[in-house]
Motif scaffolding. Sequence first.
Motif, PDB file in Angstrom:
ATOM      1  N   ASN A 134      -3.578  19.522 -16.015  1.00  0.00           N
ATOM      2  CA  ASN A 134      -5.082  19.903 -16.464  1.00  0.00           C
ATOM      3  C   ASN A 134      -5.360  21.004 -15.811  1.00  0.00           C
ATOM      4  OD1 ASN A 134      -5.096  17.442 -18.185  1.00  0.00           O
ATOM      5  ND2 ASN A 134      -6.004  16.223 -16.797  1.00  0.00           N
ATOM      6  N   ARG A 135      -5.075  21.229 -14.475  1.00  0.00           N
ATOM      7  CA  ARG A 135      -5.432  22.317 -13.685  1.00  0.00           C
ATOM      8  C   ARG A 135      -5.027  23.582 -14.366  1.00  0.00           C
ATOM      9  NH1 ARG A 135      -4.865  19.378  -9.138  1.00  0.00           N
ATOM     10  NH2 ARG A 135      -2.990  20.432  -8.561  1.00  0.00           N
ATOM     11  N   LEU A 136      -3.753  23.611 -14.873  1.00  0.00           N
ATOM     12  CA  LEU A 136      -3.069  24.872 -15.265  1.00  0.00           C
ATOM     13  C   LEU A 136      -3.631  25.009 -16.691  1.00  0.00           C
ATOM     14  CD1 LEU A 136      -0.491  26.756 -15.426  1.00  0.00           C
ATOM     15  CD2 LEU A 136       0.485  24.939 -16.858  1.00  0.00           C
ATOM     16  N   PHE A 137      -3.990  24.221 -17.449  1.00  0.00           N
ATOM     17  CA  PHE A 137      -4.540  24.338 -18.692  1.00  0.00           C
ATOM     18  C   PHE A 137      -6.025  24.913 -18.687  1.00  0.00           C
ATOM     19  CE2 PHE A 137      -0.947  21.976 -20.393  1.00  0.00           C
ATOM     20  CZ  PHE A 137      -0.684  22.491 -21.763  1.00  0.00           C
ATOM     21  N   SER A 138      -6.588  24.646 -17.606  1.00  0.00           N
ATOM     22  CA  SER A 138      -7.950  25.123 -17.277  1.00  0.00           C
ATOM     23  C   SER A 138      -7.831  26.391 -17.041  1.00  0.00           C
ATOM     24  CB  SER A 138      -8.572  24.209 -16.075  1.00  0.00           C
ATOM     25  OG  SER A 138      -9.971  24.749 -15.695  1.00  0.00           O
ATOM     26  N   GLU A 139      -6.883  26.735 -16.071  1.00  0.00           N
ATOM     27  CA  GLU A 139      -6.902  28.229 -15.572  1.00  0.00           C
ATOM     28  C   GLU A 139      -6.630  29.057 -17.027  1.00  0.00           C
ATOM     29  OE1 GLU A 139      -3.979  31.205 -13.108  1.00  0.00           O
ATOM     30  OE2 GLU A 139      -4.049  29.040 -12.648  1.00  0.00           O
ATOM     31  N   VAL A 140      -5.517  28.744 -17.752  1.00  0.00           N
ATOM     32  CA  VAL A 140      -5.272  29.377 -18.951  1.00  0.00           C
ATOM     33  C   VAL A 140      -6.537  29.778 -20.017  1.00  0.00           C
ATOM     34  CG1 VAL A 140      -3.918  29.709 -20.750  1.00  0.00           C
ATOM     35  CG2 VAL A 140      -2.870  29.068 -18.957  1.00  0.00           C
ATOM     36  N   GLU A 141      -7.307  28.454 -19.999  1.00  0.00           N
ATOM     37  CA  GLU A 141      -8.281  28.546 -20.814  1.00  0.00           C
ATOM     38  C   GLU A 141      -9.372  29.614 -20.519  1.00  0.00           C
ATOM     39  OE1 GLU A 141     -11.120  25.010 -21.398  1.00  0.00           O
ATOM     40  OE2 GLU A 141      -9.791  24.939 -23.121  1.00  0.00           O
ATOM     41  N   LEU A 142      -9.637  29.251 -18.958  1.00  0.00           N
ATOM     42  CA  LEU A 142     -10.736  30.255 -18.521  1.00  0.00           C
ATOM     43  C   LEU A 142     -10.406  31.635 -18.715  1.00  0.00           C
ATOM     44  CD1 LEU A 142     -11.660  28.451 -15.172  1.00  0.00           C
ATOM     45  CD2 LEU A 142     -13.024  28.748 -17.188  1.00  0.00           C
ATOM     46  N   LEU A 143      -9.007  32.171 -18.319  1.00  0.00           N
ATOM     47  CA  LEU A 143      -8.664  33.256 -18.376  1.00  0.00           C
ATOM     48  C   LEU A 143      -8.731  34.019 -19.774  1.00  0.00           C
ATOM     49  CD1 LEU A 143      -5.395  33.185 -16.238  1.00  0.00           C
ATOM     50  CD2 LEU A 143      -7.473  34.477 -15.656  1.00  0.00           C
ATOM     51  N   GLN A 144      -8.375  33.158 -20.887  1.00  0.00           N
ATOM     52  CA  GLN A 144      -8.367  33.829 -21.961  1.00  0.00           C
ATOM     53  C   GLN A 144     -10.047  34.237 -22.355  1.00  0.00           C
ATOM     54  OE1 GLN A 144      -6.947  30.277 -24.134  1.00  0.00           O
ATOM     55  NE2 GLN A 144      -5.375  31.794 -25.114  1.00  0.00           N
ATOM     56  N   ASN A 145     -11.082  33.760 -21.809  1.00  0.00           N
ATOM     57  CA  ASN A 145     -12.327  34.254 -22.239  1.00  0.00           C
ATOM     58  C   ASN A 145     -13.048  34.987 -21.148  1.00  0.00           C
ATOM     59  OD1 ASN A 145     -12.620  32.431 -24.494  1.00  0.00           O
ATOM     60  ND2 ASN A 145     -12.330  30.622 -23.188  1.00  0.00           N
ATOM     61  N   LEU A 146     -12.456  35.539 -19.863  1.00  0.00           N
ATOM     62  CA  LEU A 146     -13.130  36.402 -18.987  1.00  0.00           C
ATOM     63  C   LEU A 146     -12.618  37.838 -19.212  1.00  0.00           C
ATOM     64  CD1 LEU A 146     -12.320  34.168 -15.800  1.00  0.00           C
ATOM     65  CD2 LEU A 146     -14.371  34.149 -17.363  1.00  0.00           C
ATOM     66  N   ASN A 147     -13.644  38.504 -18.958  1.00  0.00           N
ATOM     67  CA  ASN A 147     -13.405  40.121 -19.085  1.00  0.00           C
ATOM     68  C   ASN A 147     -14.025  40.571 -18.149  1.00  0.00           C
ATOM     69  OD1 ASN A 147     -12.869  42.551 -20.235  1.00  0.00           O
ATOM     70  ND2 ASN A 147     -14.407  42.520 -21.778  1.00  0.00           N
ATOM     71  N   ASN A 148     -13.673  41.040 -17.185  1.00  0.00           N
ATOM     72  CA  ASN A 148     -14.195  41.692 -15.915  1.00  0.00           C
ATOM     73  C   ASN A 148     -12.974  42.333 -15.133  1.00  0.00           C
ATOM     74  OD1 ASN A 148     -14.830  41.485 -12.752  1.00  0.00           O
ATOM     75  ND2 ASN A 148     -16.695  41.659 -13.919  1.00  0.00           N
ATOM     76  N   GLU A 149     -13.522  43.882 -14.680  1.00  0.00           N
ATOM     77  CA  GLU A 149     -12.258  44.367 -14.162  1.00  0.00           C
ATOM     78  C   GLU A 149     -11.759  44.054 -12.799  1.00  0.00           C
ATOM     79  OE1 GLU A 149     -13.750  48.445 -12.914  1.00  0.00           O
ATOM     80  OE2 GLU A 149     -15.564  47.907 -11.917  1.00  0.00           O
ATOM     81  N   ASN A 150     -12.537  42.909 -12.114  1.00  0.00           N
ATOM     82  CA  ASN A 150     -12.046  42.378 -10.943  1.00  0.00           C
ATOM     83  C   ASN A 150     -11.582  40.958 -10.939  1.00  0.00           C
ATOM     84  OD1 ASN A 150     -14.884  44.199  -9.609  1.00  0.00           O
ATOM     85  ND2 ASN A 150     -12.688  44.622  -8.745  1.00  0.00           N
ATOM     86  N   ILE A 151     -11.130  40.486 -12.232  1.00  0.00           N
ATOM     87  CA  ILE A 151     -10.571  39.303 -12.509  1.00  0.00           C
ATOM     88  C   ILE A 151      -9.256  39.560 -13.295  1.00  0.00           C
ATOM     89  CG2 ILE A 151     -10.801  37.095 -13.696  1.00  0.00           C
ATOM     90  CD1 ILE A 151     -12.898  37.393 -11.685  1.00  0.00           C
ATOM     91  N   ILE A 152      -8.080  38.837 -12.874  1.00  0.00           N
ATOM     92  CA  ILE A 152      -6.927  39.224 -13.597  1.00  0.00           C
ATOM     93  C   ILE A 152      -6.991  38.941 -15.137  1.00  0.00           C
ATOM     94  CG2 ILE A 152      -4.474  38.111 -13.612  1.00  0.00           C
ATOM     95  CD1 ILE A 152      -4.623  39.727 -11.405  1.00  0.00           C
ATOM     96  N   VAL A 153      -6.211  39.784 -15.976  1.00  0.00           N
ATOM     97  CA  VAL A 153      -6.490  39.744 -17.462  1.00  0.00           C
ATOM     98  C   VAL A 153      -5.052  38.744 -17.650  1.00  0.00           C
ATOM     99  CG1 VAL A 153      -6.242  41.067 -19.348  1.00  0.00           C
ATOM    100  CG2 VAL A 153      -7.397  42.001 -17.435  1.00  0.00           C
ATOM    101  N   LEU A 154      -5.551  38.092 -18.666  1.00  0.00           N
ATOM    102  CA  LEU A 154      -4.425  37.215 -19.621  1.00  0.00           C
ATOM    103  C   LEU A 154      -3.992  37.976 -20.684  1.00  0.00           C
ATOM    104  CD1 LEU A 154      -2.907  34.493 -19.806  1.00  0.00           C
ATOM    105  CD2 LEU A 154      -5.006  33.694 -21.044  1.00  0.00           C
ATOM    106  N   TYR A 155      -2.795  38.076 -20.909  1.00  0.00           N
ATOM    107  CA  TYR A 155      -2.377  38.883 -22.495  1.00  0.00           C
ATOM    108  C   TYR A 155      -1.756  37.576 -23.183  1.00  0.00           C
ATOM    109  CZ  TYR A 155      -2.478  43.033 -19.413  1.00  0.00           C
ATOM    110  OH  TYR A 155      -2.679  44.118 -18.456  1.00  0.00           O
TER     111      TYR A 155
END
Length: 295
Positions: free
Chosen positions: A71-92
């Motif tokens: 669940n923690r893993l899926f949570s990370e991926v779900e969050l990353l998909q919706n984040l857009n900031n130059e100081n946050i790692i980007v998900l491709y």
Amino acid sequence: MPSEGFDPSDQEDREPFVEVDPTGRFGRYSDLLGSGSVKKVYRGFDQEEGRDVAWNQVRLKDFRNDPAAINRLFSEVELLQNLNNENIIVLYSVWRDMEHDRMNFITEACASGNLRDYRKKHRRVSVKALKKWSRQILRGLDYLHTHEPCIIHRDLNCSNIFINGNIGKVKIGDLGLATVVGKNHAAHSLLGTPEYMAPELYEEDYTELVDIYSFGMCLLEMSTLEIPYSECDSIAKIFKKVTSGVKPQAIDKVGDPEVKAFIERCIGLPRARPSAADLLKDPFLLEVEDSDSAC
């Protein structure tokens, strides 16, 4: 027979991929960049854009008896998909490999690795550099904390803050322990890295200001090259000191009084602890020219 135009020597000269994603765009090499309790991170390559990437992989069968980890893993991926900031790692990209019972996701690669290892390699770093790193971390936190809904990282430490050393760009990653909370910004679960956990995290009743405490501990490590509470030989002893308000011994090793005062402001009691936006306006950081925003 080989297909028309196929040159076997091209394949021989090329560094072999261990595997390729379903679209054929991303390839994974065998080189392991990092390993955690939930995932392994390998060196990868984006053939479409011609850039290095990080190939994050989890063998889900290893965690069949630990649904919380999945669940923690899926949570990370779900969050990353919706984040857009130059100081946050980007998900491709993200996908699940059903055949091998794995989950894979591709994120940007930070050439210099995490801030902990980078700081160990470069033992002489100016206060100005620490301020620039701090501003970027705080910008990332401010983005998370003012996101709708608010996002609390909960496990911020120097091993999951990443850096591209050639341009001094710092980015927050590993959001697997983050949680999205409601409008009251209250959360009720205990997760994190003990040395960096705010006292109220142990009480399981906290707000996004726990990340400010963790940031203060990160700055302490960046300043002293010492993990907070390294004088303790057990989690129980760390817990006792943190909940009793005893500061880590490393705080006395901070040579610059302004740095020390800034750290102490970050790790103060929750009611007195400033927000990321407040800290970005602190005179301690405003003294730095804002050139890092152009990196």
